[in-house]
Write a protein that holds these residues in place. Structure first.
Motif, mmCIF file in Angstrom:
data_model
loop_
_atom_site.group_PDB
_atom_site.id
_atom_site.type_symbol
_atom_site.label_atom_id
_atom_site.label_comp_id
_atom_site.label_asym_id
_atom_site.label_seq_id
_atom_site.Cartn_x
_atom_site.Cartn_y
_atom_site.Cartn_z
ATOM 1 N N CYS A 88 -36.137 -46.128 -38.856
ATOM 2 C CA CYS A 88 -35.338 -45.076 -38.105
ATOM 3 C C CYS A 88 -36.132 -44.168 -37.341
ATOM 4 N N MET A 89 -37.054 -43.777 -38.238
ATOM 5 C CA MET A 89 -37.807 -42.999 -37.663
ATOM 6 C C MET A 89 -38.439 -42.921 -35.946
ATOM 7 N N GLU A 90 -39.077 -44.896 -36.443
ATOM 8 C CA GLU A 90 -39.523 -45.021 -34.925
ATOM 9 C C GLU A 90 -38.775 -45.177 -33.742
ATOM 10 N N VAL A 91 -37.702 -45.627 -34.500
ATOM 11 C CA VAL A 91 -36.606 -45.943 -33.618
ATOM 12 C C VAL A 91 -35.602 -44.638 -33.177
ATOM 13 N N ALA A 92 -35.128 -43.540 -33.636
ATOM 14 C CA ALA A 92 -35.462 -42.308 -32.897
ATOM 15 C C ALA A 92 -36.362 -41.892 -32.052
ATOM 16 N N ARG A 93 -37.649 -41.839 -32.375
ATOM 17 C CA ARG A 93 -38.545 -41.131 -31.501
ATOM 18 C C ARG A 93 -38.279 -41.705 -29.867
ATOM 19 N N THR A 94 -38.227 -43.330 -30.207
ATOM 20 C CA THR A 94 -37.708 -43.580 -29.161
ATOM 21 C C THR A 94 -36.620 -43.299 -28.524
ATOM 22 N N ASN A 95 -35.466 -42.596 -28.961
ATOM 23 C CA ASN A 95 -34.811 -42.313 -28.774
ATOM 24 C C ASN A 95 -35.565 -41.191 -27.714
ATOM 25 N N ALA A 96 -35.873 -40.398 -29.051
ATOM 26 C CA ALA A 96 -35.875 -39.089 -28.244
ATOM 27 C C ALA A 96 -36.903 -38.867 -26.567
ATOM 28 N N ARG A 97 -37.504 -40.147 -26.405
ATOM 29 C CA ARG A 97 -38.224 -39.771 -25.807
ATOM 30 C C ARG A 97 -37.764 -40.098 -24.107
ATOM 31 N N ALA A 98 -36.511 -40.978 -24.253
ATOM 32 C CA ALA A 98 -36.020 -41.440 -23.281
ATOM 33 C C ALA A 98 -35.235 -40.352 -22.706
ATOM 34 N N VAL A 99 -34.648 -39.761 -23.825
ATOM 35 C CA VAL A 99 -34.103 -38.204 -22.973
ATOM 36 C C VAL A 99 -34.803 -37.262 -23.599
ATOM 37 N N ARG A 100 -35.681 -36.368 -23.468
ATOM 38 C CA ARG A 100 -36.760 -35.637 -23.662
ATOM 39 C C ARG A 100 -35.710 -34.322 -22.828
ATOM 40 N N THR A 101 -35.786 -34.750 -21.887
ATOM 41 C CA THR A 101 -35.094 -33.724 -21.109
ATOM 42 C C THR A 101 -33.925 -32.597 -21.530
ATOM 43 N N ALA A 102 -32.951 -33.757 -22.236
ATOM 44 C CA ALA A 102 -32.226 -33.495 -22.754
ATOM 45 C C ALA A 102 -31.780 -32.568 -24.461
ATOM 46 N N LEU A 103 -33.495 -33.096 -24.788
ATOM 47 C CA LEU A 103 -33.477 -32.382 -26.329
ATOM 48 C C LEU A 103 -34.425 -30.834 -26.207
ATOM 49 N N THR A 104 -34.202 -30.018 -26.802
ATOM 50 C CA THR A 104 -35.188 -28.474 -26.654
ATOM 51 C C THR A 104 -36.455 -28.509 -27.443
ATOM 52 N N MET A 105 -36.951 -27.587 -27.247
ATOM 53 C CA MET A 105 -38.783 -27.652 -27.819
ATOM 54 C C MET A 105 -38.722 -28.821 -29.407
ATOM 55 N N ASP A 106 -37.724 -28.371 -30.261
ATOM 56 C CA ASP A 106 -37.533 -27.670 -31.325
ATOM 57 C C ASP A 106 -37.831 -29.185 -31.686
ATOM 58 N N MET A 107 -36.595 -29.434 -31.386
ATOM 59 C CA MET A 107 -35.831 -30.603 -31.339
ATOM 60 C C MET A 107 -36.794 -31.935 -31.291
ATOM 61 N N TRP A 108 -37.832 -31.669 -29.966
ATOM 62 C CA TRP A 108 -38.910 -32.671 -30.160
ATOM 63 C C TRP A 108 -39.834 -32.448 -30.370
ATOM 64 N N GLU A 109 -40.581 -31.125 -31.314
ATOM 65 C CA GLU A 109 -40.822 -30.962 -31.379
ATOM 66 C C GLU A 109 -41.551 -32.004 -33.082
ATOM 67 N N THR A 110 -39.947 -31.692 -34.020
ATOM 68 C CA THR A 110 -39.388 -32.398 -35.244
ATOM 69 C C THR A 110 -39.614 -33.795 -34.886
ATOM 70 N N ILE A 111 -39.253 -34.294 -34.331
ATOM 71 C CA ILE A 111 -38.596 -35.620 -34.250
ATOM 72 C C ILE A 111 -40.815 -36.527 -34.132
ATOM 73 N N ASN A 112 -41.106 -36.353 -32.983
ATOM 74 C CA ASN A 112 -42.116 -36.565 -32.425
ATOM 75 C C ASN A 112 -43.487 -36.216 -33.700
ATOM 76 N N SER A 113 -43.707 -35.131 -34.480
ATOM 77 C CA SER A 113 -44.355 -34.718 -35.227
ATOM 78 C C SER A 113 -44.002 -35.510 -36.313
ATOM 79 N N GLY A 114 -42.309 -35.247 -36.753
ATOM 80 C CA GLY A 114 -42.288 -36.467 -37.913
ATOM 81 C C GLY A 114 -42.354 -37.287 -37.840
ATOM 82 N N TRP A 115 -42.470 -38.555 -36.500
ATOM 83 C CA TRP A 115 -42.779 -40.288 -36.150
ATOM 84 C C TRP A 115 -44.017 -40.030 -36.641
ATOM 85 N N LEU A 116 -45.595 -38.928 -36.427
ATOM 86 C CA LEU A 116 -46.850 -39.074 -36.164
ATOM 87 C C LEU A 116 -46.960 -39.133 -37.977
ATOM 88 N N GLU A 117 -46.328 -38.186 -38.839
ATOM 89 C CA GLU A 117 -47.167 -38.143 -40.011
ATOM 90 C C GLU A 117 -46.126 -39.005 -40.735
#
Length: 313
Positions: A88-117
């Motif tokens: 779920c976290m991997e697919v969520a990050r993939t989807n987030a990358r595809a719409v990076r400009t539609a997300l705020t910085m806080d949202m992207w950092e949460t998803i990206n850091s969550g997947w890296l962790e």
């Protein structure tokens, strides 16, 4: 908004919600497994957790016996289970990358850091305390994402599609939790023992973080019909079926207003909401709780398909 971007946002939210729901489910199963009454009547809380995710058949093919080790591997870390927390976290990050400009910085950092962790975690040598800490971290990451979305996103179509994904997934999970334990929610079911009954009912409420809410609403000990009432018909409970559909309908109406047209998705959502708001608990039990929940799960899936056809394809 491009339909593929709307699709990315919709599924981003669904997979974040699914990861959190699975973490809550594992947390409740781990708690119940520690209780001395957990194996009454042949109950297996770990198998119940898998059944609630709808992946029991594939689990049995891969692992056979349901126990703490196999279920944690399947629901949290398996790369072969598309509904595991890791997947779920991997697919969520993939989807987030595809719409990076539609997300705020806080949202992207949460998803990206969550997947890296998440990539650093594994089921190997995970003891009870480490599992508890891991599940708490998953829930916290999901809550941070939701909180940053509600606090920082513009109220536009991107936000509405994100909300739709969250509430469709949440409604599905609540219905499945109730369905997997529908037998212990029947009011006329003979009691098998106060302690066992209590932990069965509390397992359901803990899975959706609703045990405290139950006591606030009803001010009495756990009763099976009231557990069902809270999670189906009480709109003050944010994970109830009716509350989810109030939010789904509201966000679909916002899309219809902004896009200047309504469609099948709006009609389906209003129809389901109307049935939920007009339902009486006695009628639900009379018709059969499992049948009622099966019907709702199918309706909810049908709405997801209608949203996809109307907006996401």
């Amino acid at each position: 908004m491009l339909s593929r971007h709307a699709d990315n946002l919709f599924w981003l939210a669904r997979y974040v919600e699914r990861a959190e729901n699975t973490a809550r489910l594992l947390e409740a199963a781990a708690r119940l497994s520690a209780m001395p009454v957990s194996h009454a009547e042949g109950s297996n809380e770990w198998e119940m957790a898998v059944a609630a995710t709808g992946t029991l058949d594939s689990f049995k093919e891969a692992y056979g016996e349901a126990n703490a080790r196999t279920v944690v591997e399947h629901l949290a870390f398996s790369t072969f289970n598309p509904s595991s927390i890791r997947s779920c976290m991997e697919v969520a990050r993939t989807n987030a990358r595809a719409v990076r400009t539609a997300l705020t910085m806080d949202m992207w950092e949460t998803i990206n850091s969550g997947w890296l962790e998440m990539r650093k975690r594994s089921a190997a040598r995970m003891n009870r305390q480490e599992l508890s800490d891991f599940l708490a971290w998953v829930k916290e990451a999901s809550l941070r994402f939701d909180g940053s979305a509600h606090r920082t996103m513009l109220r536009n179509d991107a936000y509405y599609f994100l909300c739709l994904g969250s509430y469709i997934e949440r409604a599905d999970f609540t219905a499945r939790i109730l369905n997997v334990k529908a037998d212990v929610l029947t009011p006329d079911r003979p009691s098998v023992g106060g302690g066992f009954d209590y932990y069965q009912w509390s397992w359901i409420l803990r899975s959706v973080s609703a045990l405290t809410s139950y006591h606030w609403v009803y001010r009495e000990n756990l009763k099976p019909h009231l557990v069902a009432d809270l999670l189906i018909l009480r709109d003050e409970m944010p994970r109830s079926l009716v509350a989810c559909y109030q939010n789904i309908t509201r966000n679909l109406d916002s899309l219809a207003r902004d896009y200047g047209r309504q469609g099948l998705a709006q009609r389906k959502a209003r129809s389901t909401l109307g049935r939920l708001q007009g339902a009486e608990l006695d009628e639900v039990f009379k018709a059969g709780l499992p049948e009622y929940l099966d019907g709702f799960i199918n309706e909810n899936a049908g709405l997801g398909a209608a949203i996809a056809e109307q907006y996401l394809e």
